[in-house]
Scaffold this motif. Structure first.
Motif, PDB file in Angstrom:
ATOM      1  N   GLY A 117       1.049  -1.225   0.204  1.00 37.38           N
ATOM      2  CA  GLY A 117       0.060   0.091   0.244  1.00 37.38           C
ATOM      3  C   GLY A 117       0.913   1.230   0.032  1.00 37.38           C
ATOM      4  N   LEU A 118       2.049   1.295   0.610  1.00 37.21           N
ATOM      5  CA  LEU A 118       3.032   2.399   0.700  1.00 37.21           C
ATOM      6  C   LEU A 118       3.452   2.747  -0.651  1.00 37.21           C
ATOM      7  N   PHE A 119       3.710   1.539  -1.287  1.00 41.33           N
ATOM      8  CA  PHE A 119       4.547   1.665  -2.606  1.00 41.33           C
ATOM      9  C   PHE A 119       3.434   2.342  -3.507  1.00 41.33           C
ATOM     10  N   ALA A 171      -4.733  -7.705   1.537  1.00 44.38           N
ATOM     11  CA  ALA A 171      -5.546  -6.712   0.788  1.00 44.38           C
ATOM     12  C   ALA A 171      -6.160  -5.632   1.475  1.00 44.38           C
ATOM     13  N   PRO A 172      -6.994  -5.794   2.316  1.00 43.07           N
ATOM     14  CA  PRO A 172      -7.707  -4.973   2.941  1.00 43.07           C
ATOM     15  C   PRO A 172      -6.533  -3.608   3.746  1.00 43.07           C
ATOM     16  N   CYS A 173      -5.284  -4.248   4.418  1.00 38.93           N
ATOM     17  CA  CYS A 173      -4.407  -3.608   4.890  1.00 38.93           C
ATOM     18  C   CYS A 173      -3.732  -2.541   3.731  1.00 38.93           C
ATOM     19  N   ALA A 218      -3.889   0.746  14.314  1.00 37.94           N
ATOM     20  CA  ALA A 218      -4.973   0.648  14.259  1.00 37.94           C
ATOM     21  C   ALA A 218      -5.484  -0.804  13.300  1.00 37.94           C
ATOM     22  N   LEU A 219      -4.925  -0.815  12.304  1.00 41.12           N
ATOM     23  CA  LEU A 219      -5.016  -1.971  11.224  1.00 41.12           C
ATOM     24  C   LEU A 219      -4.669  -3.092  11.858  1.00 41.12           C
TER      25      LEU A 219
END
Length: 298
Positions: A117-119, A171-173, A218-219
């Motif tokens: 997600g960061l990339f 995937a949700p993260c 939190a995640l």
């Protein structure tokens, strides 16, 4: 509007001061974390005290009801199962493995999910498109199909279970981390770092990633509850924890055939799963609200 109408309109109360709102949030997080801490102490410390009856089989005391029902005994506060094992002791022993699976499952999910997600959020372009397609493809697949395919090929074991949790939870993260990164990359401090000549890896890992720490925590907290539910579902189907090890899901599966005459065998593991996942999800939602400016404003 007449003067009488003006007098009947209740004045709008002023918003609570920021300090009071922060204290309320901290208090909410404390009261949500406290039951989880007590539960963790009970699961990990109580077996060391020697106060529990133990999980040895006693075929002369099978299906004994809980102490608060007729025929029950305080020697077995929550009754016994079909093998004469104390349900409370087995619940605590199985809870240790269930909580461990939840924690490790959250770690193996949040790690790759956060990085991808960061990339995707920072690099944009084709990197974002490829990762977004992978996220959508994974979310479109039922996790039970992935679990069946992997377990049928590799067998049931804890390492295989962690692989299943990683493949079904990243995937949700990644989606939430991508959205948060898209917002951060347009902030003024990031633009200032680019103008100062800072390298992209330094900006990502030294400045953007630390600003995502609250969201990641939190995640991860929310993912603990998801991992416990996935493990319980797989163990209930006989695809997760296998004997002689026991989890709350396997206890629930063992008690499904006894619901007619010994309902407590399945009830108490089900209540333990429900209470733990509910508390973990409430704590994760409180942490996510605390670190989300849009939710703070609402």
């Amino acid at each position: 509007m007449t003067q009488l109408d003006v007098e009947l309109v209740a004045p709008t109360p002023p918003p609570a001061p920021a300090g009071r709102r922060n204290r309320r949030r901290r208090t909410a997080v404390f009261w949500l974390a406290l039951p989880l801490a007590v539960m963790a102490v009970a699961v990990f410390v109580l077996p060391m005290t020697g106060l529990l009856p133990g999980t040895a089989q006693d075929l002369t005391a099978t299906r004994r009801p809980p102490a608060f029902l007729d025929g029950g005994s305080w020697a077995n506060p929550l009754g016994t199962n079909k093998l004469g094992q104390d349900v409370l002791s087995q619940l605590v022993e199985a809870g240790r493995l269930t909580i461990l699976i939840g924690l490790v499952g959250a770690l193996v999910s949040i790690g790759p999910g956060t990085l991808l997600g960061l990339f995707a959020g920072y690099c944009r372009g084709w990197v974002d498109k490829v990762i977004s397609i992978l996220i959508d493809a994974q979310l479109a697949l039922p996790f039970i199909l992935i679990a069946l395919a992997i377990i049928a090929n590799r067998g049931s074991s804890l390492p295989v279970l962690f692989v299943v949790l990683a493949l079904t939870g990243w995937a949700p993260c990644a989606r939430v981390t991508r959205a948060a990164t898209l917002s951060l990359r347009e902030r003024q401090f990031v633009m200032g770092l680019r103008a100062a000549g800072a390298s992209e890896p330094r900006i990502v890992f030294r400045h953007v990633l630390p600003n995502l720490a609250g969201t990641i925590v939190a995640l991860g907290t929310l993912q603990i509850g998801t991992a416990i539910l996935v493990e319980s579902a797989l163990s209930f189907l006989g695809l997760g924890v296998v004997p002689p090890k026991a989890s709350w899901g396997s206890m629930l599966a063992a008690g499904q055939d006894e619901l007619g005459q010994a309902w407590w065998i399945a009830l108490f593991p089900g209540l333990a799963i429900t209470a733990t996942v509910l508390l973990v999800n409430l704590l994760g939602d409180a942490l996510l609200t605390h670190h989300d400016p849009r939710k703070k404003r609402r």
